[in-house]
Design a protein around this motif. Structure first.
Motif, PDB file in Angstrom:
ATOM      1  N   ARG A 221      51.743  54.459  27.779  1.00 56.13           N
ATOM      2  CA  ARG A 221      52.904  54.511  28.683  1.00 56.13           C
ATOM      3  C   ARG A 221      52.442  54.619  30.127  1.00 56.13           C
ATOM      4  NH1 ARG A 221      58.242  54.847  27.924  1.00 56.13           N
ATOM      5  NH2 ARG A 221      57.962  55.237  25.708  1.00 56.13           N
ATOM      6  N   ILE A 222      51.458  55.455  30.380  1.00 57.04           N
ATOM      7  CA  ILE A 222      50.959  55.610  31.753  1.00 57.04           C
ATOM      8  C   ILE A 222      50.177  54.364  32.168  1.00 57.04           C
ATOM      9  CG2 ILE A 222      49.544  57.029  33.292  1.00 57.04           C
ATOM     10  CD1 ILE A 222      52.294  58.249  32.307  1.00 57.04           C
ATOM     11  N   GLU A 223      49.442  53.752  31.256  1.00 56.15           N
ATOM     12  CA  GLU A 223      48.761  52.485  31.549  1.00 56.15           C
ATOM     13  C   GLU A 223      49.790  51.424  31.949  1.00 56.15           C
ATOM     14  OE1 GLU A 223      45.731  49.861  32.230  1.00 56.15           O
ATOM     15  OE2 GLU A 223      45.508  51.977  31.750  1.00 56.15           O
ATOM     16  N   SER A 224      50.906  51.383  31.247  1.00 58.46           N
ATOM     17  CA  SER A 224      51.973  50.427  31.568  1.00 58.46           C
ATOM     18  C   SER A 224      52.557  50.708  32.949  1.00 58.46           C
ATOM     19  CB  SER A 224      53.078  50.487  30.511  1.00 58.46           C
ATOM     20  OG  SER A 224      52.586  50.116  29.242  1.00 58.46           O
ATOM     21  N   LEU A 225      52.837  51.965  33.212  1.00 54.23           N
ATOM     22  CA  LEU A 225      53.375  52.341  34.524  1.00 54.23           C
ATOM     23  C   LEU A 225      52.382  52.023  35.642  1.00 54.23           C
ATOM     24  CD1 LEU A 225      55.067  55.698  33.534  1.00 54.23           C
ATOM     25  CD2 LEU A 225      56.220  53.740  34.605  1.00 54.23           C
ATOM     26  N   GLY A 226      51.099  52.253  35.382  1.00 57.57           N
ATOM     27  CA  GLY A 226      50.081  51.943  36.385  1.00 57.57           C
ATOM     28  C   GLY A 226      50.007  50.450  36.673  1.00 57.57           C
ATOM     29  N   GLY A 227      50.162  49.631  35.654  1.00 54.70           N
ATOM     30  CA  GLY A 227      50.171  48.183  35.852  1.00 54.70           C
ATOM     31  C   GLY A 227      51.340  47.733  36.703  1.00 54.70           C
ATOM     32  N   ILE A 228      52.488  48.344  36.492  1.00 52.23           N
ATOM     33  CA  ILE A 228      53.685  48.014  37.285  1.00 52.23           C
ATOM     34  C   ILE A 228      53.468  48.440  38.736  1.00 52.23           C
ATOM     35  CG2 ILE A 228      56.160  48.457  37.571  1.00 52.23           C
ATOM     36  CD1 ILE A 228      55.260  46.767  35.029  1.00 52.23           C
ATOM     37  N   ASP A 229      52.885  49.609  38.941  1.00 45.20           N
ATOM     38  CA  ASP A 229      52.603  50.100  40.288  1.00 45.20           C
ATOM     39  C   ASP A 229      51.612  49.177  40.999  1.00 45.20           C
ATOM     40  OD1 ASP A 229      52.686  51.890  42.474  1.00 45.20           O
ATOM     41  OD2 ASP A 229      51.025  53.065  41.669  1.00 45.20           O
ATOM     42  N   GLU A 230      50.559  48.770  40.293  1.00 42.73           N
ATOM     43  CA  GLU A 230      49.567  47.863  40.866  1.00 42.73           C
ATOM     44  C   GLU A 230      50.211  46.529  41.248  1.00 42.73           C
ATOM     45  OE1 GLU A 230      45.329  45.707  39.653  1.00 42.73           O
ATOM     46  OE2 GLU A 230      46.283  47.078  38.236  1.00 42.73           O
ATOM     47  N   LEU A 231      51.057  46.019  40.374  1.00 44.42           N
ATOM     48  CA  LEU A 231      51.756  44.763  40.640  1.00 44.42           C
ATOM     49  C   LEU A 231      52.630  44.888  41.887  1.00 44.42           C
ATOM     50  CD1 LEU A 231      52.729  41.912  39.949  1.00 44.42           C
ATOM     51  CD2 LEU A 231      54.312  42.973  38.308  1.00 44.42           C
ATOM     52  N   ASN A 232      53.363  45.985  42.008  1.00 44.74           N
ATOM     53  CA  ASN A 232      54.237  46.171  43.164  1.00 44.74           C
ATOM     54  C   ASN A 232      53.422  46.249  44.453  1.00 44.74           C
ATOM     55  OD1 ASN A 232      56.635  46.516  44.569  1.00 44.74           O
ATOM     56  ND2 ASN A 232      57.363  48.149  43.247  1.00 44.74           N
ATOM     57  N   ALA A 233      52.284  46.936  44.402  1.00 44.20           N
ATOM     58  CA  ALA A 233      51.418  47.026  45.587  1.00 44.20           C
ATOM     59  C   ALA A 233      50.861  45.659  45.970  1.00 44.20           C
ATOM     60  CB  ALA A 233      50.281  48.015  45.327  1.00 44.20           C
ATOM     61  N   LEU A 234      50.524  44.854  44.984  1.00 44.81           N
ATOM     62  CA  LEU A 234      50.001  43.516  45.252  1.00 44.81           C
ATOM     63  C   LEU A 234      51.073  42.617  45.861  1.00 44.81           C
ATOM     64  CD1 LEU A 234      47.412  41.933  45.056  1.00 44.81           C
ATOM     65  CD2 LEU A 234      47.974  41.395  42.685  1.00 44.81           C
ATOM     66  N   ILE A 235      52.299  42.763  45.399  1.00 46.87           N
ATOM     67  CA  ILE A 235      53.403  42.011  46.013  1.00 46.87           C
ATOM     68  C   ILE A 235      53.595  42.471  47.456  1.00 46.87           C
ATOM     69  CG2 ILE A 235      55.907  41.662  45.941  1.00 46.87           C
ATOM     70  CD1 ILE A 235      55.619  41.624  42.847  1.00 46.87           C
ATOM     71  N   GLY A 236      53.456  43.776  47.690  1.00 43.37           N
ATOM     72  CA  GLY A 236      53.523  44.280  49.062  1.00 43.37           C
ATOM     73  C   GLY A 236      52.442  43.681  49.935  1.00 43.37           C
ATOM     74  N   LEU A 237      51.242  43.509  49.380  1.00 43.80           N
ATOM     75  CA  LEU A 237      50.155  42.873  50.120  1.00 43.80           C
ATOM     76  C   LEU A 237      50.528  41.430  50.463  1.00 43.80           C
ATOM     77  CD1 LEU A 237      47.248  42.851  51.225  1.00 43.80           C
ATOM     78  CD2 LEU A 237      46.498  42.185  48.917  1.00 43.80           C
ATOM     79  N   ALA A 238      51.078  40.707  49.508  1.00 41.25           N
ATOM     80  CA  ALA A 238      51.494  39.325  49.772  1.00 41.25           C
ATOM     81  C   ALA A 238      52.534  39.289  50.887  1.00 41.25           C
ATOM     82  CB  ALA A 238      52.053  38.682  48.499  1.00 41.25           C
ATOM     83  N   LEU A 239      53.492  40.202  50.845  1.00 42.05           N
ATOM     84  CA  LEU A 239      54.544  40.238  51.869  1.00 42.05           C
ATOM     85  C   LEU A 239      53.982  40.574  53.247  1.00 42.05           C
ATOM     86  CD1 LEU A 239      57.325  42.013  49.804  1.00 42.05           C
ATOM     87  CD2 LEU A 239      57.524  39.746  50.876  1.00 42.05           C
ATOM     88  N   SER A 240      52.923  41.367  53.287  1.00 40.39           N
ATOM     89  CA  SER A 240      52.370  41.775  54.592  1.00 40.39           C
ATOM     90  C   SER A 240      51.719  40.618  55.326  1.00 40.39           C
ATOM     91  CB  SER A 240      51.370  42.915  54.409  1.00 40.39           C
ATOM     92  OG  SER A 240      50.151  42.429  53.858  1.00 40.39           O
ATOM     93  N   GLY A 241      51.361  39.568  54.595  1.00 39.00           N
ATOM     94  CA  GLY A 241      50.681  38.441  55.209  1.00 39.00           C
ATOM     95  C   GLY A 241      51.603  37.384  55.768  1.00 39.00           C
ATOM     96  N   GLY A 242      52.879  37.557  55.597  1.00 40.30           N
ATOM     97  CA  GLY A 242      53.831  36.565  56.086  1.00 40.30           C
ATOM     98  C   GLY A 242      53.990  35.435  55.094  1.00 40.30           C
ATOM     99  N   LEU A 243      55.141  35.357  54.498  1.00 34.99           N
ATOM    100  CA  LEU A 243      55.453  34.326  53.518  1.00 34.99           C
ATOM    101  C   LEU A 243      56.666  33.543  53.969  1.00 34.99           C
ATOM    102  CD1 LEU A 243      55.104  36.485  50.274  1.00 34.99           C
ATOM    103  CD2 LEU A 243      53.449  34.828  51.127  1.00 34.99           C
ATOM    104  N   ALA A 244      56.906  32.406  53.354  1.00 35.51           N
ATOM    105  CA  ALA A 244      58.128  31.656  53.617  1.00 35.51           C
ATOM    106  C   ALA A 244      59.311  32.590  53.397  1.00 35.51           C
ATOM    107  CB  ALA A 244      58.207  30.442  52.686  1.00 35.51           C
ATOM    108  N   ALA A 245      60.366  32.433  54.193  1.00 36.22           N
ATOM    109  CA  ALA A 245      61.497  33.363  54.156  1.00 36.22           C
ATOM    110  C   ALA A 245      62.092  33.508  52.767  1.00 36.22           C
ATOM    111  CB  ALA A 245      62.564  32.920  55.160  1.00 36.22           C
ATOM    112  N   ASP A 246      62.286  32.391  52.062  1.00 38.55           N
ATOM    113  CA  ASP A 246      62.898  32.473  50.739  1.00 38.55           C
ATOM    114  C   ASP A 246      61.975  33.147  49.727  1.00 38.55           C
ATOM    115  OD1 ASP A 246      61.239  30.178  50.943  1.00 38.55           O
ATOM    116  OD2 ASP A 246      62.283  29.176  49.306  1.00 38.55           O
ATOM    117  N   VAL A 247      60.672  32.941  49.860  1.00 37.09           N
ATOM    118  CA  VAL A 247      59.704  33.583  48.978  1.00 37.09           C
ATOM    119  C   VAL A 247      59.730  35.091  49.228  1.00 37.09           C
ATOM    120  CG1 VAL A 247      57.251  33.783  48.395  1.00 37.09           C
ATOM    121  CG2 VAL A 247      58.268  31.518  48.797  1.00 37.09           C
ATOM    122  N   GLY A 248      59.698  35.486  50.484  1.00 37.98           N
ATOM    123  CA  GLY A 248      59.733  36.903  50.830  1.00 37.98           C
ATOM    124  C   GLY A 248      61.002  37.584  50.374  1.00 37.98           C
TER     125      GLY A 248
END
Length: 193
Positions: free
Chosen positions: A30-57
């Motif tokens: 359960r904690i491994e699953s939660l950690g994967g979700i947290d990692e995924l959310n942080a990675l999406i945040g990294l993508a957003l920080s770099g500037g993406l197309a408006a619709d993608v963001g």
């Protein structure tokens, strides 16, 4: 929810608390699953920080909020969820991803060959996010074989990895990057003539 102190020391023994108050090992599925979700959310945040197309963001910001709902879904065991409903993934969130995938498929057209991950920095991060999403999905599938999980958690992650793939393609198109197709070993190289 109000967080008044980040460091508590409660997890120093190798366990942590779930939303229902139960203590579980930090290396539990359960904690491994939660950690994967947290990692995924942080990675999406990294993508957003770099500037993406408006619709993608815009789509990714909605996904980040969904991932908090998904984390809340996993943080409570099914038997601890109130009958009135707790935070969790709803059918409408899965359907929104499906509509996004379909719309991007119409815009981008079908693929006739496998594409290599990469292109623009934003698209490359989204391809990486897709692989992290698949890993998180595998962890949740493993968890679901031992304990009940929210019935829309796995479908959401399954659709999300597809959406991330399509958003990476959309980002590359927005930045003018051609898709790079996989070339089977032994295939002759392209030669400009």
């Amino acid at each position: 929810m109000r967080i008044t102190r980040v460091t508590t020391g409660d997890g120093d023994g190798g366990d942590t608390g779930l939303g229902g108050g139960q203590k579980v090992a930090k290396d539990s599925l359960r904690i491994e699953s939660l950690g994967g979700i947290d990692e995924l959310n942080a990675l999406i945040g990294l993508a957003l920080s770099g500037g993406l197309a408006a619709d993608v963001g815009e789509e990714l910001r909605a996904v980040q909020n969904d991932l908090f709902d998904l984390g809340a879904d996993l943080a409570l065991r099914e038997e601890d969820k109130p009958a009135s409903g707790a935070c969790g993934i709803e059918t409408g969130q899965v359907e929104r991803l499906e509509r996004g995938i379909d719309a991007l498929g119409e815009e981008l057209g079908p693929l006739e060959e496998f594409i290599l991950p990469g292109g623009s920095p934003g698209a490359a991060i989204l391809h990486l996010a897709r692989t992290v999403c698949r890993r998180a999905e595998r962890a949740v599938v493993a968890l679901s074989k031992e304990e009940a999980t929210g019935r829309r958690v796995i479908p959401y992650l399954n659709r999300l990895s597809d959406l991330l793939f399509m958003l990476a393609r959309r980002q590359n198109r927005a930045e003018g990057h051609e898709e790079v197709f996989w070339k089977k070993s032994g295939s002759p190289p392209d030669v400009d003539q």
